[in-house]
Write a protein that holds these residues in place. Structure first.
Motif, PDB file in Angstrom:
ATOM      1  N   GLY A  39      -3.307  -2.825   2.439  1.00  0.00           N
ATOM      2  CA  GLY A  39      -2.103  -3.593   2.139  1.00  0.00           C
ATOM      3  C   GLY A  39      -1.065  -3.249   3.187  1.00  0.00           C
ATOM      4  O   GLY A  39      -1.342  -2.526   4.133  1.00  0.00           O
ATOM      5  N   TYR A  40       0.129  -3.766   2.998  1.00  0.00           N
ATOM      6  CA  TYR A  40       1.133  -3.486   4.019  1.00  0.00           C
ATOM      7  C   TYR A  40       2.004  -2.306   3.610  1.00  0.00           C
ATOM      8  O   TYR A  40       2.032  -1.885   2.458  1.00  0.00           O
ATOM      9  CB  TYR A  40       1.974  -4.711   4.361  1.00  0.00           C
ATOM     10  CG  TYR A  40       2.810  -5.262   3.240  1.00  0.00           C
ATOM     11  CD1 TYR A  40       4.110  -4.841   3.062  1.00  0.00           C
ATOM     12  CD2 TYR A  40       2.310  -6.218   2.370  1.00  0.00           C
ATOM     13  CE1 TYR A  40       4.884  -5.345   2.043  1.00  0.00           C
ATOM     14  CE2 TYR A  40       3.072  -6.735   1.355  1.00  0.00           C
ATOM     15  CZ  TYR A  40       4.363  -6.288   1.188  1.00  0.00           C
ATOM     16  OH  TYR A  40       5.126  -6.794   0.176  1.00  0.00           O
ATOM     17  N   SER A  41       2.714  -1.763   4.596  1.00  0.00           N
ATOM     18  CA  SER A  41       3.522  -0.563   4.407  1.00  0.00           C
ATOM     19  C   SER A  41       4.927  -0.782   4.923  1.00  0.00           C
ATOM     20  O   SER A  41       5.158  -1.626   5.786  1.00  0.00           O
ATOM     21  CB  SER A  41       2.908   0.618   5.160  1.00  0.00           C
ATOM     22  OG  SER A  41       1.601   0.862   4.733  1.00  0.00           O
ATOM     23  N   LEU A  42       5.847   0.004   4.393  1.00  0.00           N
ATOM     24  CA  LEU A  42       7.235  -0.038   4.839  1.00  0.00           C
ATOM     25  C   LEU A  42       7.772   1.385   4.872  1.00  0.00           C
ATOM     26  O   LEU A  42       7.601   2.136   3.899  1.00  0.00           O
ATOM     27  CB  LEU A  42       8.090  -0.880   3.883  1.00  0.00           C
ATOM     28  CG  LEU A  42       9.592  -0.864   4.164  1.00  0.00           C
ATOM     29  CD1 LEU A  42       9.915  -1.766   5.348  1.00  0.00           C
ATOM     30  CD2 LEU A  42      10.375  -1.287   2.950  1.00  0.00           C
ATOM     31  N   SER A  91       4.752  12.350   8.641  1.00  0.00           N
ATOM     32  CA  SER A  91       3.632  12.178   7.703  1.00  0.00           C
ATOM     33  C   SER A  91       3.724  10.837   6.986  1.00  0.00           C
ATOM     34  O   SER A  91       2.702  10.207   6.714  1.00  0.00           O
ATOM     35  CB  SER A  91       3.567  13.332   6.702  1.00  0.00           C
ATOM     36  OG  SER A  91       4.604  13.256   5.756  1.00  0.00           O
ATOM     37  N   TYR A  92       4.932  10.370   6.695  1.00  0.00           N
ATOM     38  CA  TYR A  92       5.095   9.050   6.082  1.00  0.00           C
ATOM     39  C   TYR A  92       4.596   7.960   7.027  1.00  0.00           C
ATOM     40  O   TYR A  92       3.898   7.032   6.606  1.00  0.00           O
ATOM     41  CB  TYR A  92       6.558   8.768   5.744  1.00  0.00           C
ATOM     42  CG  TYR A  92       7.210   9.719   4.774  1.00  0.00           C
ATOM     43  CD1 TYR A  92       6.470  10.507   3.890  1.00  0.00           C
ATOM     44  CD2 TYR A  92       8.586   9.847   4.735  1.00  0.00           C
ATOM     45  CE1 TYR A  92       7.084  11.369   3.003  1.00  0.00           C
ATOM     46  CE2 TYR A  92       9.211  10.695   3.845  1.00  0.00           C
ATOM     47  CZ  TYR A  92       8.459  11.459   2.981  1.00  0.00           C
ATOM     48  OH  TYR A  92       9.085  12.313   2.109  1.00  0.00           O
ATOM     49  N   ALA A 138       0.815  -1.214   0.000  1.00  0.00           N
ATOM     50  CA  ALA A 138       0.000   0.000   0.000  1.00  0.00           C
ATOM     51  C   ALA A 138       0.852   1.269   0.000  1.00  0.00           C
ATOM     52  O   ALA A 138       0.509   2.245  -0.649  1.00  0.00           O
ATOM     53  CB  ALA A 138      -0.921   0.011   1.212  1.00  0.00           C
ATOM     54  N   TYR A 139       1.960   1.254   0.737  1.00  0.00           N
ATOM     55  CA  TYR A 139       2.710   2.492   0.930  1.00  0.00           C
ATOM     56  C   TYR A 139       4.148   2.167   1.290  1.00  0.00           C
ATOM     57  O   TYR A 139       4.414   1.313   2.132  1.00  0.00           O
ATOM     58  CB  TYR A 139       2.057   3.306   2.045  1.00  0.00           C
ATOM     59  CG  TYR A 139       2.654   4.668   2.248  1.00  0.00           C
ATOM     60  CD1 TYR A 139       2.350   5.711   1.385  1.00  0.00           C
ATOM     61  CD2 TYR A 139       3.516   4.920   3.295  1.00  0.00           C
ATOM     62  CE1 TYR A 139       2.903   6.968   1.556  1.00  0.00           C
ATOM     63  CE2 TYR A 139       4.068   6.169   3.482  1.00  0.00           C
ATOM     64  CZ  TYR A 139       3.763   7.190   2.612  1.00  0.00           C
ATOM     65  OH  TYR A 139       4.305   8.427   2.785  1.00  0.00           O
ATOM     66  N   VAL A 140       5.094   2.869   0.638  1.00  0.00           N
ATOM     67  CA  VAL A 140       6.524   2.714   0.934  1.00  0.00           C
ATOM     68  C   VAL A 140       7.173   4.093   0.872  1.00  0.00           C
ATOM     69  O   VAL A 140       6.934   4.858  -0.068  1.00  0.00           O
ATOM     70  CB  VAL A 140       7.221   1.770  -0.072  1.00  0.00           C
ATOM     71  CG1 VAL A 140       8.704   1.631   0.261  1.00  0.00           C
ATOM     72  CG2 VAL A 140       6.555   0.404  -0.105  1.00  0.00           C
ATOM     73  N   ALA A 141       7.988   4.404   1.881  1.00  0.00           N
ATOM     74  CA  ALA A 141       8.665   5.701   1.910  1.00  0.00           C
ATOM     75  C   ALA A 141       9.994   5.575   2.641  1.00  0.00           C
ATOM     76  O   ALA A 141      10.231   4.607   3.363  1.00  0.00           O
ATOM     77  CB  ALA A 141       7.790   6.745   2.592  1.00  0.00           C
ATOM     78  N   PHE A 178       0.472   3.919   8.796  1.00  0.00           N
ATOM     79  CA  PHE A 178      -0.502   3.409   9.762  1.00  0.00           C
ATOM     80  C   PHE A 178      -1.920   3.451   9.200  1.00  0.00           C
ATOM     81  O   PHE A 178      -2.702   2.520   9.390  1.00  0.00           O
ATOM     82  CB  PHE A 178      -0.440   4.181  11.081  1.00  0.00           C
ATOM     83  CG  PHE A 178       0.634   3.701  12.016  1.00  0.00           C
ATOM     84  CD1 PHE A 178       0.656   2.397  12.468  1.00  0.00           C
ATOM     85  CD2 PHE A 178       1.626   4.564  12.451  1.00  0.00           C
ATOM     86  CE1 PHE A 178       1.641   1.943  13.322  1.00  0.00           C
ATOM     87  CE2 PHE A 178       2.615   4.130  13.316  1.00  0.00           C
ATOM     88  CZ  PHE A 178       2.627   2.819  13.744  1.00  0.00           C
ATOM     89  N   GLU A 179      -2.263   4.531   8.500  1.00  0.00           N
ATOM     90  CA  GLU A 179      -3.600   4.630   7.917  1.00  0.00           C
ATOM     91  C   GLU A 179      -3.839   3.523   6.888  1.00  0.00           C
ATOM     92  O   GLU A 179      -4.923   2.948   6.831  1.00  0.00           O
ATOM     93  CB  GLU A 179      -3.808   6.004   7.289  1.00  0.00           C
ATOM     94  CG  GLU A 179      -3.998   7.098   8.319  1.00  0.00           C
ATOM     95  CD  GLU A 179      -4.091   8.484   7.707  1.00  0.00           C
ATOM     96  OE1 GLU A 179      -3.888   8.644   6.484  1.00  0.00           O
ATOM     97  OE2 GLU A 179      -4.365   9.426   8.476  1.00  0.00           O
ATOM     98  N   ALA A 180      -2.835   3.229   6.082  1.00  0.00           N
ATOM     99  CA  ALA A 180      -2.973   2.149   5.097  1.00  0.00           C
ATOM    100  C   ALA A 180      -3.213   0.822   5.804  1.00  0.00           C
ATOM    101  O   ALA A 180      -4.060   0.024   5.384  1.00  0.00           O
ATOM    102  CB  ALA A 180      -1.723   2.069   4.217  1.00  0.00           C
TER     103      ALA A 180
END
Length: 100
Positions: free
Chosen positions: A56-59, A42-43, A24-27, A48-50
């Motif tokens: 999906g998962y985030s990193l 903000s990243y 979902a999100y990577v930064a 966490f919101e994702a």
């Protein structure tokens, strides 16, 4: 790090963002300046919101100084991140959340 012995560092977030499903999100952020800390916050919030929205998962990768291991003063370790590491590990969002 001796790249002759251990090889070049991996760009793990780029690998995750570009090749795996359900991401979902990577930064990547850093803690070297107040402005960078605010971006990093903000990243982390987006990650966490994702997760909470089952997108999906985030990193999130955080570039942080390690003056003891690097054998430098704290100020020198911050300078190393800004002058060397960010060139190899660019900061920012590598994969953003899709609008729902």
């Amino acid at each position: 790090r001796d790249c002759q012995t251990t090889g070049m560092p991996m760009k793990f977030p780029e690998m995750i963002a570009g090749s795996l499903p359900d991401v979902a999100y990577v930064a990547r952020g850093t803690v070297t300046t107040p402005a960078n800390v605010n971006k990093l916050k903000s990243y982390i919030k987006n990650a966490f919101e994702a997760q909470l929205n089952n997108e999906g998962y985030s990193l999130i990768e955080v570039l942080s100084p390690c003056p003891t291991n690097w054998g430098m003063s704290p100020l020198q370790s911050l300078e190393r991140i800004n002058e060397e590491l960010i060139k190899y590990y660019p900061l920012g969002e590598l994969k953003t959340r899709e609008a729902k």
